[in-house]
Design an enzyme around this catalytic site. Structure first.
Site, PDB file in Angstrom:
ATOM      1  N   ASP A 175      -3.852  -4.918   0.686  1.00 49.38           N
ATOM      2  CA  ASP A 175      -4.304  -4.180   2.141  1.00 49.38           C
ATOM      3  C   ASP A 175      -5.632  -4.864   2.333  1.00 49.38           C
ATOM      4  O   ASP A 175      -6.706  -4.470   1.741  1.00 49.38           O
ATOM      5  CB  ASP A 175      -4.117  -2.812   1.826  1.00 49.38           C
ATOM      6  CG  ASP A 175      -4.604  -2.028   3.068  1.00 49.38           C
ATOM      7  OD1 ASP A 175      -5.063  -2.767   4.134  1.00 49.38           O
ATOM      8  OD2 ASP A 175      -4.562  -0.769   3.353  1.00 49.38           O
ATOM      9  N   ASN A 226      -7.018  -4.660   5.212  1.00 47.05           N
ATOM     10  CA  ASN A 226      -7.873  -3.618   6.276  1.00 47.05           C
ATOM     11  C   ASN A 226      -8.351  -4.791   7.699  1.00 47.05           C
ATOM     12  O   ASN A 226      -9.469  -4.404   8.221  1.00 47.05           O
ATOM     13  CB  ASN A 226      -8.768  -2.913   5.604  1.00 47.05           C
ATOM     14  CG  ASN A 226      -8.113  -1.616   5.450  1.00 47.05           C
ATOM     15  OD1 ASN A 226      -7.495  -0.891   6.276  1.00 47.05           O
ATOM     16  ND2 ASN A 226      -8.520  -1.007   4.214  1.00 47.05           N
ATOM     17  N   ASN A 265       0.888  -1.182  -0.063  1.00 45.82           N
ATOM     18  CA  ASN A 265       0.131  -0.053   0.081  1.00 45.82           C
ATOM     19  C   ASN A 265       1.014   1.203  -0.209  1.00 45.82           C
ATOM     20  O   ASN A 265       1.611   1.419   0.913  1.00 45.82           O
ATOM     21  CB  ASN A 265      -0.939  -0.019   1.064  1.00 45.82           C
ATOM     22  CG  ASN A 265      -1.786   1.344   1.402  1.00 45.82           C
ATOM     23  OD1 ASN A 265      -1.452   2.512   0.985  1.00 45.82           O
ATOM     24  ND2 ASN A 265      -2.976   0.816   1.774  1.00 45.82           N
ATOM     25  N   TYR A 316      -7.630  -3.834  -2.613  1.00 51.80           N
ATOM     26  CA  TYR A 316      -7.524  -2.970  -1.587  1.00 51.80           C
ATOM     27  C   TYR A 316      -8.878  -2.892  -1.059  1.00 51.80           C
ATOM     28  O   TYR A 316      -9.778  -2.308  -1.351  1.00 51.80           O
ATOM     29  CB  TYR A 316      -7.236  -1.601  -2.210  1.00 51.80           C
ATOM     30  CG  TYR A 316      -7.317  -0.518  -1.274  1.00 51.80           C
ATOM     31  CD1 TYR A 316      -6.777  -0.587   0.233  1.00 51.80           C
ATOM     32  CD2 TYR A 316      -7.869   0.945  -1.687  1.00 51.80           C
ATOM     33  CE1 TYR A 316      -6.757   0.372   0.984  1.00 51.80           C
ATOM     34  CE2 TYR A 316      -7.852   1.756  -0.487  1.00 51.80           C
ATOM     35  CZ  TYR A 316      -7.258   1.847   0.668  1.00 51.80           C
ATOM     36  OH  TYR A 316      -7.276   2.717   1.771  1.00 51.80           O
ATOM     37  N   ASP A 321       2.683   4.790   5.162  1.00 50.16           N
ATOM     38  CA  ASP A 321       2.378   4.298   6.619  1.00 50.16           C
ATOM     39  C   ASP A 321       2.410   2.533   6.523  1.00 50.16           C
ATOM     40  O   ASP A 321       2.079   2.082   7.685  1.00 50.16           O
ATOM     41  CB  ASP A 321       1.135   4.727   7.280  1.00 50.16           C
ATOM     42  CG  ASP A 321      -0.117   4.830   6.123  1.00 50.16           C
ATOM     43  OD1 ASP A 321      -0.006   4.400   5.032  1.00 50.16           O
ATOM     44  OD2 ASP A 321      -1.283   5.207   6.485  1.00 50.16           O
ATOM     45  N   HIS A 322       2.454   2.104   5.232  1.00 46.57           N
ATOM     46  CA  HIS A 322       2.580   0.622   5.257  1.00 46.57           C
ATOM     47  C   HIS A 322       4.096   0.170   4.826  1.00 46.57           C
ATOM     48  O   HIS A 322       4.591   1.120   4.041  1.00 46.57           O
ATOM     49  CB  HIS A 322       1.547   0.149   4.181  1.00 46.57           C
ATOM     50  CG  HIS A 322       0.212   0.173   4.668  1.00 46.57           C
ATOM     51  ND1 HIS A 322      -0.889  -0.964   4.977  1.00 46.57           N
ATOM     52  CD2 HIS A 322      -0.720   1.164   4.586  1.00 46.57           C
ATOM     53  CE1 HIS A 322      -2.002  -0.403   5.188  1.00 46.57           C
ATOM     54  NE2 HIS A 322      -2.007   1.016   4.967  1.00 46.57           N
ATOM     55  N   GLU A 356      -3.767   1.680  -3.110  1.00 49.31           N
ATOM     56  CA  GLU A 356      -3.981   3.072  -2.840  1.00 49.31           C
ATOM     57  C   GLU A 356      -2.701   3.888  -3.443  1.00 49.31           C
ATOM     58  O   GLU A 356      -2.373   5.016  -3.120  1.00 49.31           O
ATOM     59  CB  GLU A 356      -3.706   3.250  -1.100  1.00 49.31           C
ATOM     60  CG  GLU A 356      -4.556   4.604  -0.733  1.00 49.31           C
ATOM     61  CD  GLU A 356      -4.568   4.726   0.732  1.00 49.31           C
ATOM     62  OE1 GLU A 356      -5.428   5.618   1.313  1.00 49.31           O
ATOM     63  OE2 GLU A 356      -4.067   3.832   1.441  1.00 49.31           O
TER      64      GLU A 356
END
Length: 271
Positions: free
Chosen positions: A161, A163, A7, A118, A261-262, A34
């Site tokens: 990702d 989530n 991501n 995603y 952030d990943h 993303e």
């Protein structure tokens, strides 16, 4: 084959990092999530100059997924069959004609069917986006199960990702997430349902938890405090999972100025 998923949280901001990642780990196929850009804004030229083909779907500044490959990029498919849609302007229910977001793209790369995914965030347990997330996962699971029923020897990688932190070992403090998304019982059940079809989390045998994460929020010094979540996965069909040689998180990619952030998850498969 060396396959990575990341991501990237805006490909235009991190294209140099992505190219460096390909070189540093000798990556054959990179799935991105993303990307946060339309197709006409994606930096195709940089990847092509590095010797890679690219398939991308992006409708606006949100979402966006891509597959980058140097071992072939055939039979590109945008969205999995019957992929649910969502209307961001929906009040408290999904609309009859929701928009299918740019959250899934598939292609055959070096004999492996790769899907860059995603999964919707869910936002909160009472939000329409949460119901959308569960519907999205249920539809994907049905398709994945059918693919394996039709061809038990299929080489398929469902990566991206998700989530979801599927177990308490996959989040630094489960109590902080009680009553929130990512660790709720229905989300975890949806992830387990995917595993029940036969797909396997190929990284866990090589990187047992707790403390192995792929995401750290930008706020509250989460990364240096090692307060993360494992929400990015390579799920491989049985035939592909049996070929796994190694799998790991490139935690170093989360460091430094301008990091996503990943962190990328990388898996290596034998011939």
């Amino acid at each position: 084959m060396r396959l990575a998923t990341w991501n990237v949280n805006s490909i235009r901001s991190r294209v140099d990092r992505a190219i460096a990642l390909l070189d540093r780990h000798d990556i054959d196929v990179l799935a991105l999530q993303e990307t946060k850009c339309r197709d006409d804004q994606f930096p195709f030229e940089q990847f092509e100059a590095a010797g890679y083909e690219v398939a991308h779907i992006g409708l606006n500044q949100w979402n966006g997924v891509a597959i980058v490959s140097r071992v072939g990029l055939d039979d590109v498919e945008v969205a999995f069959p019957d992929q649910p849609g969502f209307d961001k302007n929906a009040g408290d229910s999904l609309l009859d004609s929701p928009v299918v977001e740019s959250r899934a793209i598939g292609a055959t790369c070096g004999g492996v069917r790769v899907w860059s995914l995603y999964v919707p965030n869910g936002r909160s347990l009472g939000d329409p986006h949460y119901a959308y997330k569960l519907e999205w996962l249920s539809t994907l699971r049905a398709d994945a199960a059918r693919w394996l029923t039709e061809d038990p020897s299929a080489q398929i990688a469902l990566v991206g990702d998700w989530n979801i932190a599927p177990t308490d070992d996959d989040v630094w403090n489960p109590k902080l997430f009680e009553g929130k998304t990512h660790t709720s019982a229905p989300e975890r059940a949806a992830f387990q349902a995917m595993l029940d079809t036969g797909f396997r989390d190929v990284m866990r045998p090589f990187a047992p938890g707790p403390g192995v994460y792929t995401y750290w929020d930008y706020t509250q010094l989460r990364f240096p405090r090692k307060e993360g979540m494992r929400i990015d996965f390579v799920l491989a069909s049985p035939a592909l999972a049996d070929r796994t040689k190694d799998a790991f998180v490139d935690r170093e990619e989360r460091k430094g100025k301008g990091a996503s952030d990943h962190a990328p998850v990388i898996a290596e498969f034998t011939d």
